[in-house]
Write an enzyme that holds these catalytic residues in place. Structure first.
Site, short mmCIF file in Angstrom:
data_model
loop_
_atom_site.label_atom_id
_atom_site.label_comp_id
_atom_site.label_asym_id
_atom_site.label_seq_id
_atom_site.Cartn_x
_atom_site.Cartn_y
_atom_site.Cartn_z
N ASP A 14 5.84 -7.86 5.89
CA ASP A 14 4.48 -7.33 6.09
C ASP A 14 3.41 -8.40 5.95
O ASP A 14 2.54 -8.52 6.81
CB ASP A 14 4.19 -6.20 5.09
N ARG A 95 -0.98 -7.56 -11.15
CA ARG A 95 -2.09 -7.56 -10.18
C ARG A 95 -3.30 -8.33 -10.68
O ARG A 95 -3.86 -9.13 -9.93
CB ARG A 95 -2.46 -6.13 -9.76
N ASP A 124 -1.45 -0.14 -6.39
CA ASP A 124 -1.70 -1.58 -6.31
C ASP A 124 -2.96 -1.93 -5.52
O ASP A 124 -3.69 -2.85 -5.87
CB ASP A 124 -0.47 -2.29 -5.73
N SER A 175 10.95 -0.14 -1.46
CA SER A 175 9.80 -0.98 -1.73
C SER A 175 10.00 -1.54 -3.13
O SER A 175 10.12 -0.79 -4.10
CB SER A 175 8.52 -0.15 -1.66
N1 ARG Z 1 4.64 2.61 -9.53
C1 ARG Z 1 4.49 1.33 -10.13
C2 ARG Z 1 3.06 1.03 -10.38
O1 ARG Z 1 2.21 1.64 -9.81
C3 ARG Z 1 5.21 0.25 -9.36
C4 ARG Z 1 4.60 -0.13 -8.07
C5 ARG Z 1 5.44 -1.16 -7.40
N2 ARG Z 1 4.85 -1.66 -6.23
C6 ARG Z 1 5.54 -1.77 -5.08
N3 ARG Z 1 4.89 -2.24 -4.06
N4 ARG Z 1 6.78 -1.42 -4.96
O2 ARG Z 1 2.73 0.16 -11.15
#
Ligand code: ARG
Length: 401
Positions: A14, A95, A124, A175
Protein backbone atom coordinates in the site's frame (compact mmCIF):
# COMPACT_ATOMS: atom_id res chain seq x y z
CA UNK A 1 9.79 24.35 -6.53
CA UNK A 2 7.30 21.49 -6.31
CA UNK A 3 5.32 20.94 -3.14
CA UNK A 4 6.61 18.10 -0.97
CA UNK A 5 4.74 15.45 0.96
CA UNK A 6 6.29 13.26 3.65
CA UNK A 7 4.88 9.72 3.60
CA UNK A 8 4.97 7.31 6.54
CA UNK A 9 6.48 4.38 4.67
CA UNK A 10 6.34 0.76 5.81
CA UNK A 11 7.81 -0.97 2.77
CA UNK A 12 4.56 -2.85 2.10
CA UNK A 13 2.38 -2.81 -1.01
CA UNK A 14 0.00 0.00 0.00
CA UNK A 15 2.58 2.60 0.96
CA UNK A 16 4.87 1.62 -1.95
CA UNK A 17 2.06 2.29 -4.41
CA UNK A 18 1.04 5.38 -2.44
CA UNK A 19 4.29 7.09 -3.47
CA UNK A 20 3.30 7.29 -7.15
CA UNK A 21 -0.41 7.49 -6.41
CA UNK A 22 0.05 10.63 -4.27
CA UNK A 23 2.44 12.19 -6.78
CA UNK A 24 -0.06 11.58 -9.63
CA UNK A 25 -3.00 12.95 -7.64
CA UNK A 26 -1.31 16.04 -6.19
CA UNK A 27 1.64 16.85 -8.45
CA UNK A 28 3.86 16.93 -5.34
CA UNK A 29 7.17 15.18 -4.68
CA UNK A 30 7.07 12.37 -2.14
CA UNK A 31 9.65 11.90 0.61
CA UNK A 32 9.39 8.42 2.16
CA UNK A 33 10.13 8.11 5.89
CA UNK A 34 10.46 4.68 7.50
CA UNK A 35 10.69 4.57 11.28
CA UNK A 36 12.40 1.62 12.93
CA UNK A 37 10.50 0.77 16.14
CA UNK A 38 11.95 -2.73 16.32
CA UNK A 39 9.48 -4.30 13.89
CA UNK A 40 12.16 -6.74 12.75
CA UNK A 41 11.59 -8.51 9.48
CA UNK A 42 13.12 -6.76 6.51
CA UNK A 43 16.37 -4.82 6.62
CA UNK A 44 15.67 -1.07 6.81
CA UNK A 45 18.13 -0.25 4.01
CA UNK A 46 16.23 -2.62 1.68
CA UNK A 47 13.04 -0.76 2.58
CA UNK A 48 14.72 2.59 1.91
CA UNK A 49 15.93 1.47 -1.52
CA UNK A 50 12.45 0.19 -2.36
CA UNK A 51 10.96 3.62 -1.65
CA UNK A 52 13.43 5.19 -4.06
CA UNK A 53 12.65 2.46 -6.61
CA UNK A 54 8.95 3.34 -6.29
CA UNK A 55 9.62 6.99 -7.11
CA UNK A 56 10.31 8.77 -3.82
CA UNK A 57 12.59 11.81 -4.31
CA UNK A 58 14.15 11.15 -0.91
CA UNK A 59 13.94 8.16 1.40
CA UNK A 60 14.95 8.28 4.99
CA UNK A 61 15.14 5.73 7.83
CA UNK A 62 14.90 6.86 11.44
CA UNK A 63 16.29 4.40 13.99
CA UNK A 64 13.87 5.05 16.86
CA UNK A 65 14.33 1.73 18.65
CA UNK A 66 15.89 3.02 21.88
CA UNK A 67 13.73 6.13 21.86
CA UNK A 68 10.64 3.94 21.47
CA UNK A 69 11.70 1.58 24.26
CA UNK A 70 12.73 4.36 26.67
CA UNK A 71 10.09 7.00 26.06
CA UNK A 72 7.05 4.97 24.95
CA UNK A 73 7.33 1.38 26.20
CA UNK A 74 8.67 2.33 29.65
CA UNK A 75 5.84 4.80 30.43
CA UNK A 76 3.40 2.09 29.30
CA UNK A 77 5.04 -0.37 31.68
CA UNK A 78 4.95 2.12 34.58
CA UNK A 79 1.22 2.61 33.87
CA UNK A 80 0.69 -1.19 33.54
CA UNK A 81 -0.97 -0.01 30.33
CA UNK A 82 -3.58 -2.49 29.15
CA UNK A 83 -6.52 -1.13 27.13
CA UNK A 84 -9.77 -2.72 28.33
CA UNK A 85 -7.65 -4.85 30.63
CA UNK A 86 -6.07 -6.87 27.80
CA UNK A 87 -4.24 -4.98 25.05
CA UNK A 88 -0.73 -3.69 25.85
CA UNK A 89 -1.16 -0.76 23.40
CA UNK A 90 1.38 -2.07 20.89
CA UNK A 91 0.31 0.00 17.86
CA UNK A 92 -1.14 2.85 19.89
CA UNK A 93 2.25 3.76 21.41
CA UNK A 94 4.19 3.46 18.16
CA UNK A 95 2.12 6.08 16.32
CA UNK A 96 3.24 9.07 18.41
CA UNK A 97 6.94 8.26 17.96
CA UNK A 98 6.41 7.79 14.22
CA UNK A 99 4.58 11.13 14.15
CA UNK A 100 7.53 12.85 15.85
CA UNK A 101 9.85 11.64 13.10
CA UNK A 102 7.39 12.50 10.31
CA UNK A 103 7.05 16.08 11.57
CA UNK A 104 10.84 16.35 11.95
CA UNK A 105 11.30 15.07 8.39
CA UNK A 106 8.65 17.48 7.08
CA UNK A 107 10.72 20.33 8.51
CA UNK A 108 14.02 18.99 7.18
CA UNK A 109 12.73 18.30 3.67
CA UNK A 110 10.48 21.39 3.44
CA UNK A 111 7.20 19.47 3.16
CA UNK A 112 3.77 21.02 3.73
CA UNK A 113 1.84 17.77 4.05
CA UNK A 114 2.16 14.43 5.81
CA UNK A 115 0.63 11.23 4.41
CA UNK A 116 -0.08 7.87 6.02
CA UNK A 117 -1.40 4.55 4.72
CA UNK A 118 -4.29 3.99 7.16
CA UNK A 119 -7.86 3.20 6.20
CA UNK A 120 -10.83 5.24 7.41
CA UNK A 121 -12.05 2.53 9.80
CA UNK A 122 -9.29 2.22 12.35
CA UNK A 123 -7.65 3.96 15.28
CA UNK A 124 -4.30 4.54 13.63
CA UNK A 125 -5.58 7.30 11.27
CA UNK A 126 -6.76 9.18 14.37
CA UNK A 127 -3.46 8.70 16.20
CA UNK A 128 -1.43 9.89 13.21
CA UNK A 129 -3.55 12.91 12.44
CA UNK A 130 -4.19 14.09 15.99
CA UNK A 131 -0.44 13.75 16.61
CA UNK A 132 0.46 15.68 13.47
CA UNK A 133 -2.06 18.43 14.25
CA UNK A 134 -0.54 18.75 17.71
CA UNK A 135 3.16 18.73 16.79
CA UNK A 136 2.85 20.48 13.42
CA UNK A 137 -0.37 22.53 13.38
CA UNK A 138 0.59 24.09 10.05
CA UNK A 139 0.96 20.70 8.33
CA UNK A 140 -1.82 19.15 6.25
CA UNK A 141 -2.63 15.41 6.32
CA UNK A 142 -3.67 13.04 3.58
CA UNK A 143 -4.42 9.34 3.67
CA UNK A 144 -4.30 7.90 0.12
CA UNK A 145 -6.08 4.67 1.04
CA UNK A 146 -8.92 6.64 2.62
CA UNK A 147 -8.89 9.99 0.72
CA UNK A 148 -7.54 9.06 -2.72
CA UNK A 149 -9.47 5.77 -3.12
CA UNK A 150 -6.38 3.56 -3.17
CA UNK A 151 -7.93 0.11 -2.72
CA UNK A 152 -5.88 -3.08 -2.53
CA UNK A 153 -6.95 -4.22 -6.01
CA UNK A 154 -6.00 -0.86 -7.47
CA UNK A 155 -2.70 -1.01 -5.63
CA UNK A 156 -1.85 -4.40 -7.15
CA UNK A 157 -2.88 -3.24 -10.65
CA UNK A 158 -0.84 -0.03 -10.27
CA UNK A 159 2.26 -1.86 -9.02
CA UNK A 160 2.10 -4.28 -11.97
CA UNK A 161 1.45 -1.56 -14.54
CA UNK A 162 4.34 0.60 -13.29
CA UNK A 163 6.52 -2.45 -12.63
CA UNK A 164 7.27 -1.32 -9.10
CA UNK A 165 9.98 -3.30 -7.26
CA UNK A 166 7.52 -5.03 -4.96
CA UNK A 167 5.97 -8.49 -4.71
CA UNK A 168 2.22 -8.29 -5.37
CA UNK A 169 1.33 -11.96 -5.75
CA UNK A 170 1.61 -13.18 -2.18
CA UNK A 171 -1.70 -12.10 -0.74
CA UNK A 172 -1.49 -11.94 3.03
CA UNK A 173 -5.07 -12.06 4.31
CA UNK A 174 -4.21 -10.29 7.57
CA UNK A 175 -3.48 -6.71 8.51
CA UNK A 176 -0.38 -6.88 10.70
CA UNK A 177 1.41 -4.23 12.72
CA UNK A 178 4.44 -5.03 14.82
CA UNK A 179 7.19 -3.47 16.87
CA UNK A 180 9.40 -4.46 19.80
CA UNK A 181 6.49 -4.12 22.28
CA UNK A 182 4.41 -6.69 20.38
CA UNK A 183 2.45 -7.67 17.32
CA UNK A 184 -1.17 -7.07 16.23
CA UNK A 185 -3.01 -9.22 13.69
CA UNK A 186 -6.51 -8.50 12.40
CA UNK A 187 -8.96 -9.01 9.49
CA UNK A 188 -9.50 -11.98 7.17
CA UNK A 189 -10.54 -15.28 8.75
CA UNK A 190 -10.38 -13.65 12.21
CA UNK A 191 -13.39 -11.43 11.45
CA UNK A 192 -15.61 -14.41 12.29
CA UNK A 193 -15.19 -14.14 16.05
CA UNK A 194 -15.96 -17.84 16.57
CA UNK A 195 -12.95 -18.86 14.44
CA UNK A 196 -9.98 -19.84 16.56
CA UNK A 197 -6.68 -18.33 15.38
CA UNK A 198 -4.60 -20.74 13.31
CA UNK A 199 -0.92 -21.38 14.07
CA UNK A 200 0.35 -19.38 11.07
CA UNK A 201 -0.90 -16.15 12.66
CA UNK A 202 1.80 -16.16 15.32
CA UNK A 203 5.37 -15.03 14.91
CA UNK A 204 6.68 -13.74 18.26
CA UNK A 205 5.45 -16.77 20.24
CA UNK A 206 5.77 -20.54 20.05
CA UNK A 207 2.74 -22.71 20.70
CA UNK A 208 2.34 -22.96 24.50
CA UNK A 209 0.91 -26.50 24.39
CA UNK A 210 4.33 -28.09 23.89
CA UNK A 211 6.70 -25.90 25.90
CA UNK A 212 10.39 -26.45 26.54
CA UNK A 213 11.59 -26.83 30.16
CA UNK A 214 10.46 -24.04 32.54
CA UNK A 215 12.60 -20.89 32.35
CA UNK A 216 13.14 -18.99 35.62
CA UNK A 217 14.14 -15.35 35.24
CA UNK A 218 14.92 -12.61 37.75
CA UNK A 219 14.03 -9.09 36.63
CA UNK A 220 15.61 -6.13 38.43
CA UNK A 221 13.71 -2.84 38.44
CA UNK A 222 14.87 0.64 39.42
CA UNK A 223 11.99 3.10 39.90
CA UNK A 224 9.69 1.10 37.66
CA UNK A 225 12.22 0.54 34.87
CA UNK A 226 13.79 -2.91 34.26
CA UNK A 227 17.55 -2.59 34.39
CA UNK A 228 18.80 -6.20 34.48
CA UNK A 229 17.86 -9.81 33.75
CA UNK A 230 19.43 -12.47 35.95
CA UNK A 231 21.88 -9.87 37.23
CA UNK A 232 23.10 -8.85 33.76
CA UNK A 233 22.60 -5.14 33.16
CA UNK A 234 20.67 -4.28 30.01
CA UNK A 235 18.99 -1.28 28.41
CA UNK A 236 15.17 -1.22 28.31
CA UNK A 237 15.30 -2.15 24.61
CA UNK A 238 17.55 -5.14 25.36
CA UNK A 239 15.33 -6.27 28.24
CA UNK A 240 12.25 -6.25 25.99
CA UNK A 241 14.10 -8.04 23.17
CA UNK A 242 15.50 -10.70 25.50
CA UNK A 243 12.13 -11.32 27.16
CA UNK A 244 10.45 -11.47 23.75
CA UNK A 245 12.83 -14.32 23.03
CA UNK A 246 12.57 -16.16 26.37
CA UNK A 247 8.87 -15.61 27.10
CA UNK A 248 8.07 -16.04 23.39
CA UNK A 249 9.67 -19.49 23.41
CA UNK A 250 7.19 -20.43 26.16
CA UNK A 251 4.15 -19.03 24.34
CA UNK A 252 3.64 -16.25 26.90
CA UNK A 253 1.60 -13.19 25.89
CA UNK A 254 -0.91 -14.47 23.34
CA UNK A 255 -4.09 -12.40 23.48
CA UNK A 256 -7.36 -12.93 21.58
CA UNK A 257 -9.92 -10.15 22.16
CA UNK A 258 -12.78 -8.17 20.71
CA UNK A 259 -12.03 -4.54 21.54
CA UNK A 260 -13.81 -1.20 21.16
CA UNK A 261 -12.24 0.99 18.52
CA UNK A 262 -12.45 4.76 18.89
CA UNK A 263 -14.54 4.95 15.70
CA UNK A 264 -17.32 2.90 17.30
CA UNK A 265 -16.57 -0.52 15.81
CA UNK A 266 -15.97 -3.66 17.86
CA UNK A 267 -13.08 -5.53 16.29
CA UNK A 268 -11.38 -8.90 16.76
CA UNK A 269 -7.67 -8.65 17.47
CA UNK A 270 -4.96 -11.20 18.02
CA UNK A 271 -1.94 -9.85 19.84
CA UNK A 272 1.30 -11.42 20.92
CA UNK A 273 3.44 -9.48 23.34
CA UNK A 274 5.65 -11.92 25.26
CA UNK A 275 8.16 -9.39 26.62
CA UNK A 276 5.56 -6.73 27.39
CA UNK A 277 3.22 -9.13 29.21
CA UNK A 278 6.03 -10.71 31.25
CA UNK A 279 7.27 -7.22 32.21
CA UNK A 280 3.83 -5.86 33.11
CA UNK A 281 3.16 -8.92 35.29
CA UNK A 282 6.51 -8.57 37.08
CA UNK A 283 6.11 -4.81 37.46
CA UNK A 284 2.63 -5.15 39.00
CA UNK A 285 3.96 -7.64 41.54
CA UNK A 286 6.76 -5.27 42.52
CA UNK A 287 4.24 -2.45 42.93
CA UNK A 288 2.24 -4.74 45.22
CA UNK A 289 5.02 -4.63 47.81
CA UNK A 290 6.31 -1.08 47.28
CA UNK A 291 3.22 1.13 46.83
CA UNK A 292 0.93 2.00 49.75
CA UNK A 293 -2.60 0.58 49.51
CA UNK A 294 -4.66 3.71 48.72
CA UNK A 295 -2.00 5.00 46.35
CA UNK A 296 -2.01 1.64 44.54
CA UNK A 297 -5.80 1.52 44.23
CA UNK A 298 -5.92 5.00 42.79
CA UNK A 299 -2.98 4.30 40.48
CA UNK A 300 -4.87 1.36 38.96
CA UNK A 301 -7.67 3.69 37.87
CA UNK A 302 -5.15 6.25 36.62
CA UNK A 303 -3.45 3.53 34.57
CA UNK A 304 -6.76 2.53 33.04
CA UNK A 305 -7.62 6.11 32.08
CA UNK A 306 -4.07 6.62 30.78
CA UNK A 307 -4.49 3.55 28.56
CA UNK A 308 -7.78 4.85 27.15
CA UNK A 309 -6.22 8.21 26.32
CA UNK A 310 -3.26 6.55 24.61
CA UNK A 311 -5.53 4.15 22.71
CA UNK A 312 -7.71 7.07 21.63
CA UNK A 313 -4.79 8.98 20.09
CA UNK A 314 -4.31 11.49 22.92
CA UNK A 315 -0.61 10.81 23.57
CA UNK A 316 0.28 14.51 23.37
CA UNK A 317 -2.75 15.77 25.32
CA UNK A 318 -2.58 17.79 28.55
CA UNK A 319 -4.54 15.17 30.54
CA UNK A 320 -2.23 12.37 29.39
CA UNK A 321 0.77 14.49 30.42
CA UNK A 322 -0.74 15.21 33.82
CA UNK A 323 -1.38 11.50 34.41
CA UNK A 324 2.24 10.80 33.36
CA UNK A 325 3.34 13.03 36.22
CA UNK A 326 1.21 11.09 38.70
CA UNK A 327 2.46 7.75 37.39
CA UNK A 328 6.09 8.86 37.38
CA UNK A 329 5.81 10.02 40.99
CA UNK A 330 4.27 6.66 41.98
CA UNK A 331 7.40 4.83 40.82
CA UNK A 332 9.77 6.41 43.36
CA UNK A 333 10.05 3.22 45.45
CA UNK A 334 9.28 0.61 42.74
CA UNK A 335 12.77 -0.88 42.87
CA UNK A 336 13.86 -4.45 43.53
CA UNK A 337 13.86 -7.94 42.07
CA UNK A 338 11.04 -10.12 40.81
CA UNK A 339 11.62 -13.79 40.13
CA UNK A 340 9.23 -15.45 37.69
CA UNK A 341 8.84 -18.75 35.89
CA UNK A 342 8.03 -18.66 32.19
CA UNK A 343 6.35 -21.86 31.11
CA UNK A 344 3.61 -23.13 28.84
CA UNK A 345 1.99 -19.77 28.13
CA UNK A 346 2.23 -18.42 31.66
CA UNK A 347 4.55 -16.01 33.47
CA UNK A 348 4.14 -16.72 37.18
CA UNK A 349 5.88 -14.72 39.89
CA UNK A 350 7.32 -16.83 42.71
CA UNK A 351 9.61 -14.44 44.58
CA UNK A 352 10.09 -10.74 45.26
CA UNK A 353 12.58 -8.61 47.23
CA UNK A 354 13.07 -4.89 47.62
CA UNK A 355 15.01 -2.51 49.88
CA UNK A 356 12.03 -0.18 49.69
CA UNK A 357 9.38 -2.82 50.40
CA UNK A 358 6.35 -2.09 52.61
CA UNK A 359 5.94 -5.79 53.42
CA UNK A 360 6.55 -6.10 57.16
CA UNK A 361 7.24 -9.67 58.24
CA UNK A 362 6.60 -8.92 61.91
CA UNK A 363 3.14 -7.51 61.09
CA UNK A 364 2.27 -10.35 58.70
CA UNK A 365 3.52 -13.39 60.58
CA UNK A 366 1.31 -15.84 62.46
CA UNK A 367 4.41 -17.27 64.13
CA UNK A 368 6.59 -15.92 66.92
CA UNK A 369 7.81 -12.37 66.41
CA UNK A 370 4.28 -11.06 65.72
CA UNK A 371 4.10 -7.33 66.55
CA UNK A 372 0.53 -6.77 65.30
CA UNK A 373 -1.81 -5.77 68.13
CA UNK A 374 -4.90 -7.90 67.49
CA UNK A 375 -6.89 -6.09 70.18
CA UNK A 376 -7.13 -3.00 67.90
CA UNK A 377 -9.05 -5.01 65.29
CA UNK A 378 -12.31 -5.18 67.21
CA UNK A 379 -12.85 -1.42 67.61
CA UNK A 380 -11.78 -0.88 64.02
CA UNK A 381 -14.41 -3.32 62.74
CA UNK A 382 -17.17 -1.72 64.86
CA UNK A 383 -16.49 1.69 63.32
CA UNK A 384 -15.85 0.38 59.80
CA UNK A 385 -19.25 -1.35 59.73
CA UNK A 386 -21.12 1.45 61.54
CA UNK A 387 -22.64 3.29 58.56
CA UNK A 388 -23.88 0.09 56.89
CA UNK A 389 -25.29 -1.11 60.21
CA UNK A 390 -27.21 2.15 60.70
CA UNK A 391 -28.53 2.02 57.10
CA UNK A 392 -29.53 -1.62 57.45
CA UNK A 393 -31.55 -1.03 60.61
CA UNK A 394 -33.35 1.82 58.81
CA UNK A 395 -34.10 -0.55 55.85
CA UNK A 396 -35.52 -3.21 58.19
CA UNK A 397 -37.63 -0.66 60.04
CA UNK A 398 -39.13 0.72 56.79
CA UNK A 399 -39.75 -2.78 55.39
CA UNK A 400 -41.66 -3.71 58.57
CA UNK A 401 -43.93 -0.61 58.49
N1 ARG B 1 -6.42 -2.61 17.16
C1 ARG B 1 -5.10 -2.21 17.53
C2 ARG B 1 -5.06 -0.75 17.80
O1 ARG B 1 -5.92 -0.04 17.41
C3 ARG B 1 -4.07 -2.67 16.51
C4 ARG B 1 -4.09 -1.96 15.22
C5 ARG B 1 -3.06 -2.55 14.32
N2 ARG B 1 -2.93 -1.84 13.11
C6 ARG B 1 -2.92 -2.46 11.92
N3 ARG B 1 -2.80 -1.71 10.88
N4 ARG B 1 -3.03 -3.75 11.79
O2 ARG B 1 -4.14 -0.27 18.41
Amino acid sequence: MKDRIVLAYSGGLDTSVAIGWIADATGAEVVAVAVDVGQGGEDMETIRQRALGCGAVEAYVADARDEFANEYCMPTLKANGLYQGHYPLVSAISRPVIVKHLVKAAREFGATTVAHGCTGKGNDQVRFEVGIQTLGPDLKCIAPVRDLALTRDKAIAYAEEKQLPIVTTKKNPYSIDQNVWGRAVETGYLEDIWNAPTKDIYDYTQTPEFPPAPDEVTITFVQGVPTALDGVELTPLQVIQELNRRAGAQGVGRIDVVEDRLVGIKSREIYEAPGAMALITAHKHLEDITIEREHARFKATVGQRWSELVYDGQWFSPLKRALDTFIEDSQQYVSGDIRMVLHGGTAVVNGRRSDTSLYDFSLATYDTGDTFDQSSAKGFIDLWGMSSKVASSRDQRVAGE
